[in-house]
Scaffold this motif. Structure first.
Motif, short mmCIF file in Angstrom:
data_model
loop_
_atom_site.label_atom_id
_atom_site.label_comp_id
_atom_site.label_asym_id
_atom_site.label_seq_id
_atom_site.Cartn_x
_atom_site.Cartn_y
_atom_site.Cartn_z
N LYS A 43 0.83 -1.20 0.00
CA LYS A 43 0.00 0.00 0.00
C LYS A 43 0.87 1.25 0.00
CE LYS A 43 -3.39 -2.34 2.88
NZ LYS A 43 -3.98 -2.41 4.20
N TYR A 44 0.38 2.29 -0.64
CA TYR A 44 1.05 3.59 -0.62
C TYR A 44 0.80 4.21 0.75
CZ TYR A 44 1.88 8.53 -1.60
OH TYR A 44 2.33 9.81 -1.57
N CYS A 45 1.90 4.58 1.44
CA CYS A 45 1.80 5.12 2.80
C CYS A 45 2.02 6.64 2.86
CB CYS A 45 2.81 4.43 3.72
SG CYS A 45 2.57 2.64 3.83
N GLY A 46 2.53 7.22 1.79
CA GLY A 46 2.77 8.66 1.76
C GLY A 46 4.09 8.99 1.11
N SER A 47 4.38 10.28 1.02
CA SER A 47 5.62 10.75 0.40
C SER A 47 6.27 11.81 1.26
CB SER A 47 5.34 11.36 -0.98
OG SER A 47 4.91 10.38 -1.87
N GLN A 56 3.02 -3.26 3.56
CA GLN A 56 1.81 -4.07 3.58
C GLN A 56 0.78 -3.47 4.53
OE1 GLN A 56 3.87 -7.96 4.06
NE2 GLN A 56 2.55 -8.57 2.36
N SER A 57 1.25 -2.86 5.61
CA SER A 57 0.37 -2.11 6.51
C SER A 57 1.13 -0.86 6.94
CB SER A 57 -0.03 -2.96 7.73
OG SER A 57 1.10 -3.34 8.46
N CYS A 58 0.56 0.28 6.66
CA CYS A 58 1.25 1.55 6.90
C CYS A 58 1.32 1.88 8.39
CB CYS A 58 0.53 2.67 6.16
SG CYS A 58 0.54 2.45 4.36
N ALA A 59 2.50 2.30 8.82
CA ALA A 59 2.72 2.71 10.21
C ALA A 59 2.29 4.17 10.37
CB ALA A 59 4.19 2.55 10.56
N ASN A 60 2.22 4.62 11.62
CA ASN A 60 1.87 6.02 11.89
C ASN A 60 2.89 6.97 11.31
OD1 ASN A 60 -0.48 5.33 13.21
ND2 ASN A 60 0.44 5.33 15.23
N SER A 65 8.06 2.80 6.85
CA SER A 65 7.62 1.81 5.86
C SER A 65 8.82 1.00 5.39
CB SER A 65 6.98 2.53 4.67
OG SER A 65 5.88 3.29 5.09
N ASN A 66 8.58 -0.27 5.00
CA ASN A 66 9.70 -1.14 4.64
C ASN A 66 10.19 -0.97 3.20
OD1 ASN A 66 7.90 -2.57 3.05
ND2 ASN A 66 8.07 -4.47 4.19
#
Length: 88
Positions: A43-47, A56-60, A65-66
């Motif tokens: 999943k896209y978590c941000g930039s 796979q699951s975005c952190a706060n 992110s990995n």
């Protein structure tokens, strides 16, 4: 007489060839807010700046992110392993 028109939405995606030392080319696909790489759907978590973050699951905190990817340079880093990618 009633005429109905249905619009077909084209799916937008970008395909990349990525490689690292000792490994054959690996296909990576960016599709909407998702990356497909090595059998994983991330999943896209941000930039932040020029880097995009995926997991796979975005952190706060996005930078935890990995997987990070910089489309400008083609550098992809997944769990400390670097890949150089070129768009197809």
């Amino acid at each position: 007489m009633l005429i109905s028109l249905a619009a077909c939405e084209r799916e937008t995606y970008t395909t990349w060839n990525c490689q690292t030392e000792g490994v054959a080319k690996i296909l990576m696909v960016l599709r909407k807010a998702q990356m497909e790489f090595q059998g994983l759907e991330l999943k896209y978590c941000g930039s932040l700046g020029n880097q995009s973050f995926f997991d796979q699951s975005c952190a706060n905190q996005t930078e935890q992110s990995n997987t990070t990817f910089s489309p400008k340079t083609g550098l992809l880093v997944q769990q400390d392993k670097e890949y150089q990618c070129t768009a197809l």
